[in-house]
Scaffold this motif. Sequence first.
Motif, PDB file in Angstrom:
ATOM      1  N   SER A  70     -11.832  64.765 -70.217  1.00 37.53           N
ATOM      2  CA  SER A  70     -11.005  64.004 -71.152  1.00 37.53           C
ATOM      3  C   SER A  70     -10.927  64.655 -72.525  1.00 37.53           C
ATOM      4  O   SER A  70     -11.936  65.108 -73.075  1.00 37.53           O
ATOM      5  CB  SER A  70     -11.571  62.585 -71.299  1.00 37.53           C
TER       6      SER A  70
ATOM      7  N   ALA B  24     -10.953  55.337 -69.028  1.00 41.21           N
ATOM      8  CA  ALA B  24      -9.551  55.147 -68.655  1.00 41.21           C
ATOM      9  C   ALA B  24      -8.873  56.476 -68.361  1.00 41.21           C
ATOM     10  O   ALA B  24      -8.103  56.613 -67.396  1.00 41.21           O
ATOM     11  CB  ALA B  24      -8.815  54.399 -69.765  1.00 41.21           C
ATOM     12  N   ASP B  25      -9.155  57.488 -69.187  1.00 38.21           N
ATOM     13  CA  ASP B  25      -8.543  58.806 -69.006  1.00 38.21           C
ATOM     14  C   ASP B  25      -9.026  59.447 -67.707  1.00 38.21           C
ATOM     15  O   ASP B  25      -8.234  59.975 -66.912  1.00 38.21           O
ATOM     16  CB  ASP B  25      -8.897  59.681 -70.210  1.00 38.21           C
TER      17      ASP B  25
ATOM     18  N   THR C 275     -10.322  57.954 -65.077  1.00 39.62           N
ATOM     19  CA  THR C 275      -9.844  57.173 -63.944  1.00 39.62           C
ATOM     20  C   THR C 275      -8.410  57.549 -63.578  1.00 39.62           C
ATOM     21  O   THR C 275      -8.062  57.703 -62.407  1.00 39.62           O
ATOM     22  CB  THR C 275      -9.926  55.670 -64.263  1.00 39.62           C
ATOM     23  N   GLU C 276      -7.580  57.718 -64.596  1.00 38.82           N
ATOM     24  CA  GLU C 276      -6.183  58.084 -64.331  1.00 38.82           C
ATOM     25  C   GLU C 276      -6.103  59.439 -63.634  1.00 38.82           C
ATOM     26  O   GLU C 276      -5.269  59.643 -62.749  1.00 38.82           O
ATOM     27  CB  GLU C 276      -5.402  58.110 -65.641  1.00 38.82           C
ATOM     28  N   GLN C 277      -6.968  60.372 -64.031  1.00 43.57           N
ATOM     29  CA  GLN C 277      -6.928  61.700 -63.419  1.00 43.57           C
ATOM     30  C   GLN C 277      -7.549  61.713 -62.024  1.00 43.57           C
ATOM     31  O   GLN C 277      -7.211  62.566 -61.209  1.00 43.57           O
ATOM     32  CB  GLN C 277      -7.634  62.711 -64.326  1.00 43.57           C
TER      33      GLN C 277
ATOM     34  N   ALA D 280      -7.317  59.096 -59.866  1.00 46.55           N
ATOM     35  CA  ALA D 280      -6.603  58.201 -58.956  1.00 46.55           C
ATOM     36  C   ALA D 280      -5.663  58.970 -58.035  1.00 46.55           C
ATOM     37  O   ALA D 280      -4.981  59.904 -58.472  1.00 46.55           O
ATOM     38  CB  ALA D 280      -5.812  57.169 -59.753  1.00 46.55           C
TER      39      ALA D 280
ATOM     40  N   ARG E  28      -2.295  59.726 -55.905  1.00 46.39           N
ATOM     41  CA  ARG E  28      -0.894  59.514 -56.239  1.00 46.39           C
ATOM     42  C   ARG E  28      -0.160  58.928 -55.041  1.00 46.39           C
ATOM     43  O   ARG E  28      -0.484  59.218 -53.889  1.00 46.39           O
ATOM     44  CB  ARG E  28      -0.231  60.836 -56.638  1.00 46.39           C
TER      45      ARG E  28
ATOM     46  N   GLU F  61       3.237  58.287 -60.035  1.00 45.37           N
ATOM     47  CA  GLU F  61       2.150  57.800 -60.871  1.00 45.37           C
ATOM     48  C   GLU F  61       0.892  57.572 -60.041  1.00 45.37           C
ATOM     49  O   GLU F  61       0.941  57.433 -58.816  1.00 45.37           O
ATOM     50  CB  GLU F  61       2.563  56.481 -61.536  1.00 45.37           C
ATOM     51  N   ALA F  62      -0.246  57.515 -60.758  1.00 45.10           N
ATOM     52  CA  ALA F  62      -1.503  57.206 -60.089  1.00 45.10           C
ATOM     53  C   ALA F  62      -1.436  55.807 -59.479  1.00 45.10           C
ATOM     54  O   ALA F  62      -0.785  54.902 -60.010  1.00 45.10           O
ATOM     55  CB  ALA F  62      -2.652  57.286 -61.084  1.00 45.10           C
TER      56      ALA F  62
ATOM     57  N   GLU G 224      -2.594  52.335 -58.878  1.00 41.92           N
ATOM     58  CA  GLU G 224      -3.407  51.411 -59.672  1.00 41.92           C
ATOM     59  C   GLU G 224      -4.566  50.848 -58.839  1.00 41.92           C
ATOM     60  O   GLU G 224      -4.385  50.460 -57.688  1.00 41.92           O
ATOM     61  CB  GLU G 224      -2.512  50.264 -60.158  1.00 41.92           C
TER      62      GLU G 224
END
Length: 733
Positions: free
Chosen positions: A171, A210-211, A213-215, A217, A219, A225-226, A228
Amino acid sequence: MSPTPAPAVPAADELREEALACLRELTARDGRPGAVDFHPGQLEAVAALVADRRRTLVVQRTGWGKSAVYFVASMLLRRRGSGPSVIVSPLLALMRDQIAAAARAGVRAVAINSANQTEWDEVEQQLRADAVDVLLISPERLTNPRFRETVLPTLLERLGLLVVDEAHCISDWGHDFRPDYRRLAAVIATLPVGTPVLATTATANERVIADVTEQLAPRGGAGSEAVEGEVFTLRGPLARDSLRLGVLRLQSAKQRLGWLLTHLDALPGSGIIYTLTVSAAEDTARLLAEAGHEVLAYTGRTDAAEREQAEAALKANEVKALVATSALGMGFDKPDLGFVVHLGAPSSPVAYYQQVGRAGRATERADVLLLPGPEDADIWRHFATASMPSRARADAVLAALADAGGPLSVPALEARVDLRRTPLELLLKVLSVDGAVENVRGGWVGTGRGWTYDEERYDRIARAREAEQQAMREYLTTDGCRMQFLVAQLDDPDAAPCGRCDSCLRAAGKPPWYPTDVPTDWAERAGTGLLRVGVPIEPRAQWPTGLGRLGLDLSGRIPAGELAERGRAVGRLTDLGWGQPLRELFSTDADGRPVDAEVPPVLASACVQVLRDWDWAQRPVAVVAVGSTSRPRLVASLAEGLSSLGRLPLLGTLEPHGEPATGRGGNSAYRAAAVLQRFSVDDALAARLAELAGPVLLVDDLCDSRWTLTACARLLRRHGVPAVLPFALALVG
C-alpha cells in the motif's frame, strides 16, 4: 472496517484434527512440546485457505504465529495435490529466518534472491521436479526478465498458495511502502480461480487494510472491479502484553549516549539499539565497544556476510546488542529479544510499533525505550522527500528511454538523466508498476503506453506522511498510555491502557520503570567520544560512466598522476556529535538562502585537531581554496585560518565560473561533468603552483559527492603539484 465473516468449513472437525496434527508435527520438530494448540484465529485462517481456497488477510501482532498459518496451510495443500507455495518476502534476513524455520519443521523451502544467484539453476531444477514445498522470493524478482520468462509462468500454473508477507508494503499508505510490491496486484489478478492467497502484516490501519483488501480481491472478469466481500479478513488485538514502553527526553546527544553507557548492561537479555542514520549507528557502536560493551553495528553499509554474522551473534546472545538502522527491520526473528532502545524517533508511530515488535515475543517482559533528539525532524524531512518521484524526473527518464532506440542499463540511463543511482532505480520501479517502462533482457525500455504524473496521489501521500510525523510528536509528549496510543494509530478497536508504560505508572503515582540518571562522568565520556574529529574523505579512483555523452573524453580509472590523496573532514552532517554544530553552520535562512558566516571558534578548534592528528606522508607546503558562490565568506575564513595556523602560504582560490549545472541529488556523471567544466587555474596561480615542492592542502566547506574535490585535485596535479590533500568542514553522508 469490520472483519469478513469466517468461511463455512465443510468437515470442520476432520480439518481441525489434520491441521492440529500438522501443527504439532511442526512444533515438535522445532523443539516445542507436542501438546500445543492453535492460537485464536489461526485455524480459521488455515480453513479459509485450505477448505474454501479464499483470499485471506491476517492482521495480527508480531509473535501471534502468522508463519504457522502458511506453513500448516502449505503442508495441507501439498497433501491434497497442490503445487508449491510461494512466499513473497521483503528482506534477505527475513528469508533466512523463514527458511531456517521451514527446515526445522520438515518443510522443503528454497529461495531465489539476489544473494544466491549461483543456486538459481539448482532451485529451478528442484521446482521442475516438484521437490519444493515453499519457494521464497523477493518482490524484485517479479521485475527480473529471466525469472518472469522461465520460472514464473510454470510456477503460477501449479501454484498451491501465494503468501504476501509484510503486506502493508503493497500500500502507498503503508509505513514501509515498496514499489515492487504493487506488482503483486497484477500477479494476483492473473491467478486461476480457486488459488488461495494469504496476506499477512502486523502493521496496518484501516486505510492500509482497505487498500490491501482491494488488491487481494478476485475480479469478476478481465478489467472488472474487485468482487466485494471476497476477502476474509482476520484481525486481532495488537497490544503486546510483554512490552513496557517509555520515553526519556534528554538534552543532548552526549546525555543520550551517557545513559546507554551507564545503563545498557541493566537492560534484560540482548536487544537492538536503533538509530536514524548510518553514521549515528557507527558512532554509537564504536563508543559502546570502547567502553567494554559487546555490540556490533548493522547498517546499509555493512557487508552482507557481516550482517549474517551479526544476526547470528545476536540470536546466540553472543553480543549485548546490535546498533542498527532500519536495515534490521521487518521479520528479524529472535523471540527472546529483551529490549529495544531508539536513539532518535522514527517518523511514524506505525513504523515505531513495527520495530519495537521485534522484542518480547517469547518473554514475560521486554523493555522499550525511546530517547528522542532535536535532529529527528530534519532527518524525517530528508527521507520523506528523497523517495518521492517528481514529474520532471519521470519525464526525463521516459524521454531518455524513448530516444535510446533500445534497452538501456541503469548505468547507461544514469548518464542520460541527472539522477543518482538509488532514486533512479526507485523511479524505474514506480514507472514499471504503472506500466510506463519495462525491464527486459539488456536493460530498461519504454512501453509507449504513456504515463501521467498523479500529482493528487503524491500530494495525498505527502500529507499522510506529515500527519504521521505529527502523530509521532504527540506520542513523545502524551500523558496517556503509550501502548494504547500506538495500537490506536493502527485503528485497533481493542486499544486500552496497558498499566505498564511510564505514562500509566505516573498516572498511578509511581516512578517510570527506567532509570533517568546520567552520571556526569559517563556523559562527559560520551561527549569526548562524540567530539572525536577527523572523518576520512576517500579519493575517487574511477570516472563515472557516461561522461563522453556529456562532452568529456574521460572514462575508466583516474590516472595516478591526477588522483587526490585520502583527505579529512571534521565530521558528517549526520554525526551525533559534530552533526549539530555543522548542521547549524550549513543552515539556510527563512527564504531558503544559505547562511554565510565565518568558521565559529568551536569548529576552528576542531580543524586544528584534525590537522594535528592527520597521518599524512608529507606535510603540506601551501593552501588552495575551492571557491564558493553560496558561502564565500565561510570558505575564505576557513582557508585563511588554516593558512595562518599552519604558517602555510595561501596561494589562491579556484573560482567557479557561472552557475552550478546541478545541485545536490544529481548523479555522478552530471556532477562530475559540471565541476570539471566549471573550475580552472588562472595564470597567476599556475605560476605559484609550478614552484611547489610538496603537497597542497585543498580546502572546501562541504563535501557531498566528492567530485568537486576530485576535479580540483586533478587540476592542481596537472599543473605540477606532487600531491593534493583534500580538507572539508563536513561530509554530507
